[in-house]
Design an enzyme around this catalytic site. Structure first.
Site, PDB file in Angstrom:
ATOM      1  N   LYS A  78      14.323   7.147   2.875  1.00 34.46           N
ATOM      2  CA  LYS A  78      13.767   6.191   3.850  1.00 34.46           C
ATOM      3  C   LYS A  78      14.843   5.347   4.531  1.00 34.46           C
ATOM      4  CE  LYS A  78       9.478   7.285   2.723  1.00 34.46           C
ATOM      5  NZ  LYS A  78       9.643   8.162   1.563  1.00 34.46           N
TER       6      LYS A  78
ATOM      7  N   GLU B 152      -0.691  -5.448   5.825  1.00 35.16           N
ATOM      8  CA  GLU B 152       0.633  -5.559   5.209  1.00 35.16           C
ATOM      9  C   GLU B 152       1.444  -6.674   5.856  1.00 35.16           C
ATOM     10  OE1 GLU B 152       1.091  -0.877   3.822  1.00 35.16           O
ATOM     11  OE2 GLU B 152       2.076  -1.562   5.640  1.00 35.16           O
TER      12      GLU B 152
ATOM     13  N   GLY C 123       3.360   1.714   8.173  1.00 33.16           N
ATOM     14  CA  GLY C 123       2.034   2.014   8.695  1.00 33.16           C
ATOM     15  C   GLY C 123       1.621   3.465   8.537  1.00 33.16           C
ATOM     16  N   GLY C 124       2.437   4.259   7.838  1.00 35.15           N
ATOM     17  CA  GLY C 124       2.050   5.643   7.589  1.00 35.15           C
ATOM     18  C   GLY C 124       0.741   5.748   6.823  1.00 35.15           C
ATOM     19  N   GLY C 125       0.442   4.695   6.039  1.00 38.98           N
ATOM     20  CA  GLY C 125      -0.817   4.659   5.296  1.00 38.98           C
ATOM     21  C   GLY C 125      -1.918   3.893   6.008  1.00 38.98           C
TER      22      GLY C 125
ATOM     23  N   THR D  51       0.835  -1.191   0.000  1.00 40.00           N
ATOM     24  CA  THR D  51       0.000   0.000   0.000  1.00 40.00           C
ATOM     25  C   THR D  51       0.875   1.248   0.000  1.00 40.00           C
ATOM     26  OG1 THR D  51      -1.686  -1.151   1.284  1.00 40.00           O
ATOM     27  CG2 THR D  51      -1.802   1.244   1.290  1.00 40.00           C
TER      28      THR D  51
ATOM     29  N   GLY E 292       6.301  -0.675   0.214  1.00 44.26           N
ATOM     30  CA  GLY E 292       7.176   0.419   0.593  1.00 44.26           C
ATOM     31  C   GLY E 292       7.508   0.376   2.073  1.00 44.26           C
ATOM     32  N   ALA E 293       8.129   1.444   2.567  1.00 47.78           N
ATOM     33  CA  ALA E 293       8.453   1.558   3.987  1.00 47.78           C
ATOM     34  C   ALA E 293       8.546   3.036   4.348  1.00 47.78           C
ATOM     35  CB  ALA E 293       9.775   0.865   4.305  1.00 47.78           C
TER      36      ALA E 293
ATOM     37  N   THR F 188       4.348   4.784  -3.421  1.00 51.17           N
ATOM     38  CA  THR F 188       5.379   4.077  -4.190  1.00 51.17           C
ATOM     39  C   THR F 188       4.815   2.780  -4.755  1.00 51.17           C
ATOM     40  OG1 THR F 188       7.051   5.009  -2.709  1.00 51.17           O
ATOM     41  CG2 THR F 188       7.757   3.235  -4.147  1.00 51.17           C
TER      42      THR F 188
END
EC number: 5.3.1.6
Length: 230
Positions: free
Chosen positions: A128, A110, A102-104, A35, A89-90, A38
Site C-alpha cells: 500500500k 471513516e 474507500g475501497g470498502g 473498516t 487501513g488504507a 486489515t
C-alpha cells in the site's frame, strides 16, 4: 542447518499489524475503529483487551457487527467528544501520511471518525506504500443525482469515473449514496485536491485523506512491522 522460513502471506502480515496497533490503544479510552480486512484483524486483537477500554466508535455497519459479536461496546459518534486514536487501513499511503481510502465504501464515516481522533494510526501491508497517490482508483461518495456531472468534472482532470456496482446494481453505501471509482489520476497535491473536490456540488466525500492524514503507519513487511511516523 535450519531451512529458511517461508515468507509471510498477506493475511499473516495483516494479523501482525493488527496486533501491533494495540500498543496505541490506551486503557480507559474510547478507540476509533475503521473498516476492512486489515482492521478486522485489529478488531479480533482488540477483543483481548475489551475490558480495559471504554468502548469503540465504528466507521461502518460491518465493523460494528464484528465489534459487538466480540463483546466490545460500540458508541454513537455523537456521544463522544474526542478519541485518543483511530485505527484504520488504507488503499494507498504516501511518504507524508496522505492516503487514498474507500475501497470498502466506508470513506465518509471513516473520515468522520478520523476527525474525532487526536491520532490516526494506519495499518497496512507494504504493497500500500506508494510514491504518489492515484494508481488505486479513487473512491468518491456522491449523491446519485450528481453522478453524471461529477463524472464530467473528473474527465476534465483526465480521470475516468465509473459507478461502483454490486450484483449488477449501483452499490449503496451505509449512508444511502453511490460510489464513483476514478481511474487515471495522479494526485500530486493531496491537500489541494481534497479541498477542491469536496467543494463540488453532490460530492459527499472524496477518498483522499490529506486533511485527516495518518500520523503513524504500521506497515507489514517481510521483515516484520515497520513503523513510519509523519
Amino acid at each position: 542447518m535450519t531451512a529458511p522460513s517461508a515468507p509471510m502471506t498477506q493475511d499473516e502480515l495483516k494479523t501482525l499489524v493488527g496486533q501491533a496497533a494495540l500498543q496505541y490503544v490506551r486503557p480507559g479510552e474510547v478507540v476509533g475503529v475503521g473498516t476492512g480486512s486489515t482492521v478486522n484483524k485489529f478488531i479480533d486483537a482488540l477483543a483481548g483487551m475489551k475490558d480495559q477500554i471504554a468502548g469503540a466508535v465504528s466507521s461502518s455497519e460491518a465493523s460494528t457487527q464484528r465489534l459487538q459479536a466480540l463483546g466490545i461496546t460500540v458508541l454513537d459518534a455523537n456521544s463522544v467528544p474526542s478519541l485518543g486514536v483511530y485505527i484504520d487501513g488504507a488503499d494507498e499511503i504516501d511518504g507524508q501520511g496522505y492516503m487514498v481510502k474507500g475501497g470498502g465504501a466506508a470513506l465518509t464515516r471513516e473520515k468522520i471518525v478520523a476527525a474525532l481522533a487526536r491520532q490516526f494510526v494506519c495499518i497496512a501491508d507494504a504493497s500500500k506504500l506508494v510514491a504518489a497517490l492515484g494508481a488505486f482508483p479513487l473512491p468518491v461518495e456522491v449523491i446519485p443525482m450528481a453522478a453524471g456531472q461529477i463524472t464530467r468534472r473528473f474527465a476534465d482532470l483526465g480521470g475516468h469515473a465509473q459507478l461502483r456496482l454490486k450484483d449488477g446494481q449501483p452499490l449503496v453505501t451505509d449512508n444511502g449514496q453511490h460510489i464513483l471509482d476514478v481511474h487515471g489520476l495522479q494526485i500530486t497535491d493531496p491537500l489541494a485536491f481534497e479541498s477542491e473536490v469536496n467543494q463540488w456540488p453532490g460530492v459527499v466525500t472524496v477518498g483522499v485523506f490529506a486533511h485527516q492524514k495518518a500520523q503513524v503507519c504500521l506497515l507489514g513487511t517481510a521483515d516484520g512491522v515497520r513503523t513510519l511516523t509523519y
